[in-house]
Design an enzyme around this catalytic site. Structure first.
Site, PDB file in Angstrom:
ATOM      1  CG  ASP A   1      22.437  43.083 -34.138  1.00 38.12           C
ATOM      2  OD1 ASP A   1      23.389  43.837 -34.415  1.00 38.12           O
ATOM      3  OD2 ASP A   1      22.532  42.129 -33.352  1.00 38.12           O
TER       4      ASP A   1
ATOM      5  CG  HIS B   1      26.721  42.855 -33.740  1.00 41.61           C
ATOM      6  ND1 HIS B   1      25.467  42.707 -33.193  1.00 41.61           N
ATOM      7  CD2 HIS B   1      27.573  42.202 -32.921  1.00 41.61           C
ATOM      8  CE1 HIS B   1      25.563  41.992 -32.070  1.00 41.61           C
ATOM      9  NE2 HIS B   1      26.829  41.675 -31.886  1.00 41.61           N
TER      10      HIS B   1
ATOM     11  CB  SER C   1      26.738  38.985 -30.105  1.00 38.28           C
ATOM     12  OG  SER C   1      26.368  40.157 -29.450  1.00 38.28           O
TER      13      SER C   1
END
Length: 436
Positions: A170, A204, A365
């Site tokens: 990520d 994220h 996600s």
């Protein structure tokens, strides 16, 4: 060495290469980079009896050595031609590709004239898949709603994920966060910025990691598991094929080697570009988990790599057990069921980029790390479980919420509402999967 020689002898002799028209146009418009893709080797490696007779570290070492040796031999003639043309190359063994830089229309034509079976095409790019980011306050609780919904707290008396390592590919991971620091397994790779240790400017990756195993404020599904990470997406949340293949290779050689890889990113559809490295993970008994995408509620809106076979893809649900409107629906281009399962992904609270802050995000996600955390609990409680047993346990125990007429219209593989192309086999229930 014996395994390498046997496989090298079995590789097919090639005839001619092709250039993707989109690449030709891009080079004419000023682009200078391409991917030279050669025939996949991993399928031949993983089916070889010499490899199948091995297990554990010995098997993975033989897998890596075979892939490295065979791809090096296959790529060498093209690297030599590219060098003679003044081009820069970077080779990859996880997927049999060469990243070529410095191209012009003339050198592209010269490289394409090289005898062999290969394709020259544009490099794939992908993005992370969140839809909303909001700072969260007053979030202290025993378990966040998604963790509670999949009944993780009921599983914690049996296991909290002890002994399991999860890799997050990520934007990075915030090592300084109070919920994440103590869970770091010690392995990190950064093909973008070469940082010495884990960082995450974007946030994220930290949010996803927190949902998998965060150890504060009830954000994590498997709070005793450990994390390792590779920065497969840059600070803006986008990722290149070369760097994501680099991360996939690193997964196979990391120490500790992860049991699970959580991938909350993707783009495009019906694209097999990541399949070779996923196959290598599977051969190494590593479980691949992917987001199915946030392309909305239309049928056949699933994205790659999540829409591909050989992996567990995840759709997103709400706190009322409805499918999130943004969650992509199947089937995939081949008509197969997608996603495999679904999990909470709407208004999920998890770790931010500060030392002790939390943010709310929505997207597949966020559903993906709920599933990766659930798999960590399953593997911790059942050390002998492989991919098939894990997918079966998640699928047969999943909750079956109400399916909308629109989602039914995407196709029902069986006689009932489940499985379907929205929830997959259902919304995961880890307590039920553990028989609790």
């Amino acid at each position: 060495m014996k395994l390498l020689l046997v496989l090298a002898a079995s590789l097919a002799v090639a005839a001619a290469g092709t250039v993707d028209p989109a690449l030709s146009l891009a080079i004419q418009q000023g682009s200078t980079e391409a991917i030279l893709a050669l025939p996949a080797i991993v399928d031949q490696v993983q089916s070889n009896p010499s490899l199948l007779s091995l297990s554990g570290d010995a098997k993975v070492s033989a897998l890596v050595a075979s892939l490295q040796g065979l791809t090096s031999a296959a790529q060498a003639p093209y690297v030599q031609v590219a060098s003679s043309l003044g081009l820069e190359t970077q080779t990859y063994w996880g997927s049999n590709i060469i990243h070529v830089k410095g191209l012009t229309s003339q050198t592209l034509a010269s490289l394409a004239a090289t005898p062999g079976d290969f394709t020259l095409r544009k490099e794939v790019t992908v993005r992370m898949t969140p839809s909303v980011i909001v700072e969260s306050k007053n979030i202290s609780q025993a378990a966040q709603w998604g963790v509670e919904k999949i009944r993780a707290p009921e599983a914690w008396a049996r296991t909290q994920g002890e002994g399991i390592v999860v890799c997050i590919i990520d934007t990075g991971v915030n090592l300084g966060h109070v919920a994440l620091a103590d869970a770091y397994g010690g392995a990190w790779s950064d093909p973008y910025y070469n940082t010495a240790g884990p960082t995450d400017q974007q946030g994220h990756g930290s949010h996803c990691t927190g949902t998998i195993l965060g150890r504060a404020n009830g954000v994590g599904v498997a709070p005793a598991a450990q994390w390792v990470a590779c920065r497969g997406l840059n600070h803006q949340g986008s990722g290149t094929e070369a760097n994501l293949i680099n991360c996939a290779q690193w997964v196979l050689t990391a120490n500790p080697r992860p049991n699970i890889v959580s991938n909350s990113w993707g783009g495009g559809g019906n694209d097999p570009w990541y399949n070779q490295v996923v196959s290598a993970w599977r051969t190494a008994d590593i479980i691949p988990v992917f987001a199915i995408g946030n392309s909305g509620s239309s049928c056949r809106s699933v994205i790659s790599p999540g829409d591909q076979p050989n992996l567990i893809s995840v759709g997103a649900t709400t706190d009322t057990d409805a499918m999130a409107t943004f969650s992509s629906r199947g089937p995939n281009a081949a008509g197969a069921l997608k996603p495999e399962v679904s999990a909470p992904g709407n208004n999920i609270v998890s770790c931010g980029t500060g030392a002790n802050n939390y943010v709310t995000m929505s997207g597949t996600s966020m559903a993906t790390p709920h599933t990766a955390g659930a798999i960590a609990l399953l593997m911790s409680a059942n050390p002998s479980f492989g991919y098939d047993e894990i997918l079966d346990a998640l699928s047969t125990s999943a909750a079956h919420p109400t399916v909308s007429s629109a989602d039914r219209n995407c196709g029902l593989p069986g006689p009932g509402d489940f499985p379907n192309q929205a929830f997959g086999h259902g919304r995961i229930d880890i307590a039920a999967a553990l028989g609790l």
